[in-house]
Scaffold this motif. Structure first.
Motif, PDB file in Angstrom:
ATOM      1  N   SER A 231       0.670  -1.297  -0.086  1.00  0.00           N
ATOM      2  CA  SER A 231      -0.076   0.033  -0.010  1.00  0.00           C
ATOM      3  C   SER A 231       0.757   1.202   0.026  1.00  0.00           C
ATOM      4  CB  SER A 231      -0.947  -0.245   1.398  1.00  0.00           C
ATOM      5  OG  SER A 231      -0.182  -0.038   2.397  1.00  0.00           O
ATOM      6  N   LYS A 232       1.735   1.313   1.040  1.00  0.00           N
ATOM      7  CA  LYS A 232       2.605   2.713   0.974  1.00  0.00           C
ATOM      8  C   LYS A 232       3.550   2.630  -0.076  1.00  0.00           C
ATOM      9  CE  LYS A 232       2.201   3.237   6.115  1.00  0.00           C
ATOM     10  NZ  LYS A 232       2.894   3.332   7.264  1.00  0.00           N
ATOM     11  N   TRP A 235       1.722   4.060  -3.368  1.00  0.00           N
ATOM     12  CA  TRP A 235       0.919   5.205  -3.216  1.00  0.00           C
ATOM     13  C   TRP A 235       1.664   6.326  -4.275  1.00  0.00           C
ATOM     14  CZ3 TRP A 235       0.231   6.052   2.818  1.00  0.00           C
ATOM     15  CH2 TRP A 235      -0.883   4.954   3.193  1.00  0.00           C
ATOM     16  N   LYS A 236       0.866   7.013  -4.884  1.00  0.00           N
ATOM     17  CA  LYS A 236       1.390   8.135  -5.805  1.00  0.00           C
ATOM     18  C   LYS A 236       0.507   9.606  -5.245  1.00  0.00           C
ATOM     19  CE  LYS A 236       1.083   9.886 -10.602  1.00  0.00           C
ATOM     20  NZ  LYS A 236       0.774   9.714 -11.756  1.00  0.00           N
ATOM     21  N   TYR A 237      -0.145   9.347  -4.510  1.00  0.00           N
ATOM     22  CA  TYR A 237      -0.853  10.624  -3.877  1.00  0.00           C
ATOM     23  C   TYR A 237      -0.837  10.179  -2.249  1.00  0.00           C
ATOM     24  CZ  TYR A 237      -1.936  11.940  -8.590  1.00  0.00           C
ATOM     25  OH  TYR A 237      -2.213  12.170 -10.065  1.00  0.00           O
ATOM     26  N   ARG A 238      -0.591  11.110  -1.528  1.00  0.00           N
ATOM     27  CA  ARG A 238      -0.524  11.040  -0.213  1.00  0.00           C
ATOM     28  C   ARG A 238      -1.298  12.233   0.556  1.00  0.00           C
ATOM     29  NH1 ARG A 238       2.985   7.505   2.348  1.00  0.00           N
ATOM     30  NH2 ARG A 238       4.340   6.363   0.744  1.00  0.00           N
ATOM     31  N   VAL A 258      -2.321   1.411   8.307  1.00  0.00           N
ATOM     32  CA  VAL A 258      -2.104   2.920   8.227  1.00  0.00           C
ATOM     33  C   VAL A 258      -1.665   3.724   9.487  1.00  0.00           C
ATOM     34  CG1 VAL A 258      -3.857   3.131   6.185  1.00  0.00           C
ATOM     35  CG2 VAL A 258      -4.539   3.295   8.709  1.00  0.00           C
ATOM     36  N   VAL A 272      -3.386   8.747   4.472  1.00  0.00           N
ATOM     37  CA  VAL A 272      -3.883   7.599   3.503  1.00  0.00           C
ATOM     38  C   VAL A 272      -3.028   8.246   2.433  1.00  0.00           C
ATOM     39  CG1 VAL A 272      -6.081   7.442   4.744  1.00  0.00           C
ATOM     40  CG2 VAL A 272      -5.727   9.271   3.186  1.00  0.00           C
ATOM     41  N   GLY A 273      -3.391   7.020   1.404  1.00  0.00           N
ATOM     42  CA  GLY A 273      -2.631   7.442   0.011  1.00  0.00           C
ATOM     43  C   GLY A 273      -3.443   6.393  -1.005  1.00  0.00           C
ATOM     44  N   SER A 274      -3.072   6.687  -2.119  1.00  0.00           N
ATOM     45  CA  SER A 274      -3.743   6.074  -3.425  1.00  0.00           C
ATOM     46  C   SER A 274      -3.111   6.449  -4.696  1.00  0.00           C
ATOM     47  CB  SER A 274      -5.055   6.086  -3.589  1.00  0.00           C
ATOM     48  OG  SER A 274      -5.776   5.455  -4.649  1.00  0.00           O
ATOM     49  N   ASP A 275      -3.138   5.458  -5.760  1.00  0.00           N
ATOM     50  CA  ASP A 275      -2.776   6.154  -7.031  1.00  0.00           C
ATOM     51  C   ASP A 275      -3.854   6.911  -7.730  1.00  0.00           C
ATOM     52  OD1 ASP A 275      -0.430   4.740  -7.325  1.00  0.00           O
ATOM     53  OD2 ASP A 275      -1.144   3.199  -8.208  1.00  0.00           O
ATOM     54  N   LEU A 280      -9.830   7.245  -3.927  1.00  0.00           N
ATOM     55  CA  LEU A 280      -9.587   7.408  -2.562  1.00  0.00           C
ATOM     56  C   LEU A 280     -10.802   8.011  -1.821  1.00  0.00           C
ATOM     57  CD1 LEU A 280      -7.684   6.973   0.133  1.00  0.00           C
ATOM     58  CD2 LEU A 280      -6.533   9.207  -0.777  1.00  0.00           C
TER      59      LEU A 280
END
Length: 323
Positions: A231-232, A235-238, A258, A272-275, A280
């Protein structure tokens, strides 16, 4: 007359048919005396096979359930059925995938080539309703599971996220299934560190035959260690958000590792984060708690886009709840 070892295997095969056999019937099938049958029954018991003996007209010998699982004999059709069944269980993701794969790897290792071809024919002739994830290649999973079970170093080609390909040399430790994907936790011999690989991007090379001693994984919970890396690391966006709910409640709702920081009894901050910030934002609305973005412009803009769509879906404004 069969030799002793072959006769014991034939006797075991008969006892596995789930019926009672008299010593006379067994003697006739094996072409030996009833005295030899009794001696062979004693040998099977010494090997750990629990053979019950019932006296009387309706009595006889039967293989019973014991305290340990003894080796089983399977005929050709049974072996194929078990292999296909294990493949199906692994593909359905019912919670016993890794156990199914290790059992399948053991079975396929001793299957004659003619039976392997039958198993492959069934797989090739079977279609599965596609899901959100990539196709599940059981041959790759089986090769990885076999290397883990045999503590054998594994070489494979690997396609990175950007499409570049490279060769990896590892000591495979565990397979982890998360949602629609399979991951391999392995010690990368070239980088001298732990790495997590997506199995659908792997192309195993020929077995190396080189053995290794298992290493101590840095975290007691292997699943949390792998999921945290996945997950971490992806992540492209945090973003950091304020959640108006107790930290324990948020931890119970978020099923991935997390960082949760307690603010007070009813509030906490979460990284949190996601591509994809839009996905998200949508996911976070499903937590059913009030949220405030503290740091993370992309997530804040994604929430704004989501709010606009929801208002448009509701008719561009609040509605009378009594209507």
């Amino acid at each position: 007359m069969l030799e002793t070892s072959a006769r014991l295997l034939e006797l075991l095969s008969l006892l596995q048919l789930k019926r009672d056999w008299t010593s006379t019937e067994l003697a006739g099938r094996l072409d030996v005396s009833t005295r030899t049958v009794r001696a062979d029954i004693g040998k099977l018991r010494s090997l750990g096979y629990p053979v019950d003996a019932r006296r009387g007209v309706a009595g006889g010998y039967r293989l019973a359930a014991g305290t340990a699982m003894p080796p089983l004999l399977l005929d050709d059709d049974e072996a194929v059925a078990v292999a296909v069944g294990l493949s199906a269980v692994a593909a359905q993701r019912l919670g016993v995938e890794e156990t199914s794969l290790t059992a399948l790897a053991k079975l396929e290792q001793v299957l004659p080539s003619r039976l392997r071809r039958r198993v492959e024919a069934v797989r090739e002739a079977t279609s599965v309703v596609p899901g959100a994830g990539p196709p599940l290649d059981l041959s790759v999973l089986g090769a990885v599971a076999a290397a883990i079970r045999g503590r054998e170093r594994l070489r494979f080609g690997y396609t990175k996220r950007g499409g570049d390909q490279e060769a990896r040399h590892t000591e495979p430790q565990r397979l982890v299934n998360w949602e629609t994907l399979w991951y391999l936790l392995a010690w990368d011999l070239d980088r001298d560190d732990w790495r997590v690989f997506r199995v659908d991007r792997m192309v195993p090379h020929a077995p190396t035959g080189a053995r290794f001693r298992p290493r101590v994984i840095p975290q007691d919970n292997v699943v949390e260690f792998v999921v945290g890396r996945i997950s971490k690391g992806a992540w492209k966006y945090r973003a950091r958000v304020l959640m108006r709910a107790p930290a324990a409640e948020i931890a119970a709702k978020i099923h991935i590792p997390v960082d949760i920081e307690v603010v007070d009894e009813s509030t906490c901050q979460v990284e949190v984060g996601s591509d994809d910030p839009d996905r998200l934002a949508l996911w976070m609305t499903q937590l059913d708690v009030d949220i405030e973005v503290i740091d993370g412009d992309e997530l804040a803009v994604a929430f704004d886009r989501l709010a606009t769509r929801l208002l448009r879906a509701a008719g561009d404004g609040p509605r009378d709840s009594s209507r």
